[in-house]
Enzyme design. Structure first.
Site, mmCIF file in Angstrom:
data_model
loop_
_atom_site.group_PDB
_atom_site.id
_atom_site.type_symbol
_atom_site.label_atom_id
_atom_site.label_comp_id
_atom_site.label_asym_id
_atom_site.label_seq_id
_atom_site.Cartn_x
_atom_site.Cartn_y
_atom_site.Cartn_z
ATOM 1 N N ASP A 22 1.030 -1.205 -0.074
ATOM 2 C CA ASP A 22 0.093 -0.168 -0.110
ATOM 3 C C ASP A 22 0.771 1.213 0.078
ATOM 4 O O ASP A 22 2.077 1.099 0.397
ATOM 5 C CB ASP A 22 -0.817 -0.060 1.305
ATOM 6 C CG ASP A 22 -1.856 1.078 1.179
ATOM 7 O OD1 ASP A 22 -2.334 1.263 0.097
ATOM 8 O OD2 ASP A 22 -2.364 1.544 2.373
ATOM 9 N N ASP A 69 -0.551 4.963 0.831
ATOM 10 C CA ASP A 69 -1.031 6.057 1.908
ATOM 11 C C ASP A 69 -0.713 5.276 3.358
ATOM 12 O O ASP A 69 -1.407 4.228 3.444
ATOM 13 C CB ASP A 69 -2.421 6.453 1.691
ATOM 14 C CG ASP A 69 -2.436 7.332 0.418
ATOM 15 O OD1 ASP A 69 -1.470 8.110 0.248
ATOM 16 O OD2 ASP A 69 -3.444 7.062 -0.200
#
Length: 271
Positions: free
Chosen positions: A14, A16
């Site tokens: 991922d 963020d």
């Protein structure tokens, strides 16, 4: 439970809350990316952020001092466009979102239509208004199917959180009584695409993320090892609420490098 990171071929990460928060790079990220590249690992940044194109994501982290080629990024906007291209080639949509979503739709041969579209497609963005939401509601009531780029309720930003795509789609769902179909994580279609891009089987790959309800559940259901990092939205307390658990919990991605180096042959003697 331990993961031998040296034995894994692919890493799905991922962004963020894992690589950065807002415009601030997180601790240990430079070392982690250096390790991925030096060890010739296949890696992909798989993000539910639908607002930015791969080129914009590449430039964003370039400004933070990280050089990651564009082909290492895959977004929920691309997943959404791919889903629609497979389901209804040449369809038309009324879209609310940023450049990342709009460009992905155009590139997939999907046209914009605010009169009688086949789909209403919604992502994150700053273009939301009562007018666009009202238009979306009436188009869905008129027969358009409702699609959300991802099901994140919130996203981490500097100084707090921002409403995510799921929160922005909710008013249309409530007003119409229709449920959206979400294309981003934890949708297994997006995870399978990630594995295909990496050229890895699920048992050869690791998912690294900061969210139990997207990253970790997606990795678990896809048969991958999972690493939850506490640099984003999750805390040790939130982990306890879920029936499934990550394979490992680490403070940040820099700890992956530490774990990998400590499991090398002779590492204990060297220390």
């Amino acid at each position: 439970m331990k993961i031998n990171f040296n034995e894994k071929k692919g890493f799905i990460c991922d962004m963020d809350g894992v690589i950065y928060k807002g415009n601030q790079i997180l601790p240990g990220v430079t070392e982690f990316i250096d390790w991925l590249q030096q060890e010739h690992k296949n890696y992909l940044f798989l993000t539910n952020n639908s607002g930015m194109t791969p080129k914009e994501l590449h430039q964003k982290i370039m400004r933070m001092g990280l050089d990651v080629p564009m082909e290492h990024f895959y977004t929920s906007a691309l997943a959404t466009a791919q889903f629609l291209k497979q389901q209804a080639p040449g369809c038309s949509v009324f879209a609310i979102g940023e450049a990342g979503l709009l460009n992905a739709l155009y590139d997939a041969g999907i046209t914009m239509n605010d009169v009688n579209p086949d789909y209403v497609v919604m992502g994150e963005g700053r273009t939301y208004s009562l007018e666009t939401l009202t238009q979306a509601v009436n188009l869905v009531l008129g027969g358009a199917k409702l699609i959300g780029a991802n099901s994140d309720v919130t996203g981490p930003i500097e100084g707090g959180i921002a409403p995510g795509c799921r929160a922005l789609v909710a008013p249309v769902e409530m007003a119409t009584g229709k449920k959206a179909y979400f294309c981003g994580k934890p949708n297994p279609l997006m995870m399978r695409t990630g594995l295909r891009i990496l050229g890895c089987h699920s048992e050869e790959a690791v998912v690294v993320g900061d969210r139990m309800d997207t990253d970790i559940v997606a990795g678990t259901e896809s048969g991958m090892s999972t690493v939850l990092v506490l640099s984003g939205v999750s805390t040790p307390e939130t982990v306890k609420r879920f029936a499934y658990q990550p394979t490992m919990i680490l403070d940040g991605v820099g700890d992956i490098v530490t774990e990998a180096e400590s499991s090398l042959p002779g590492a204990e003697n060297a220390s």
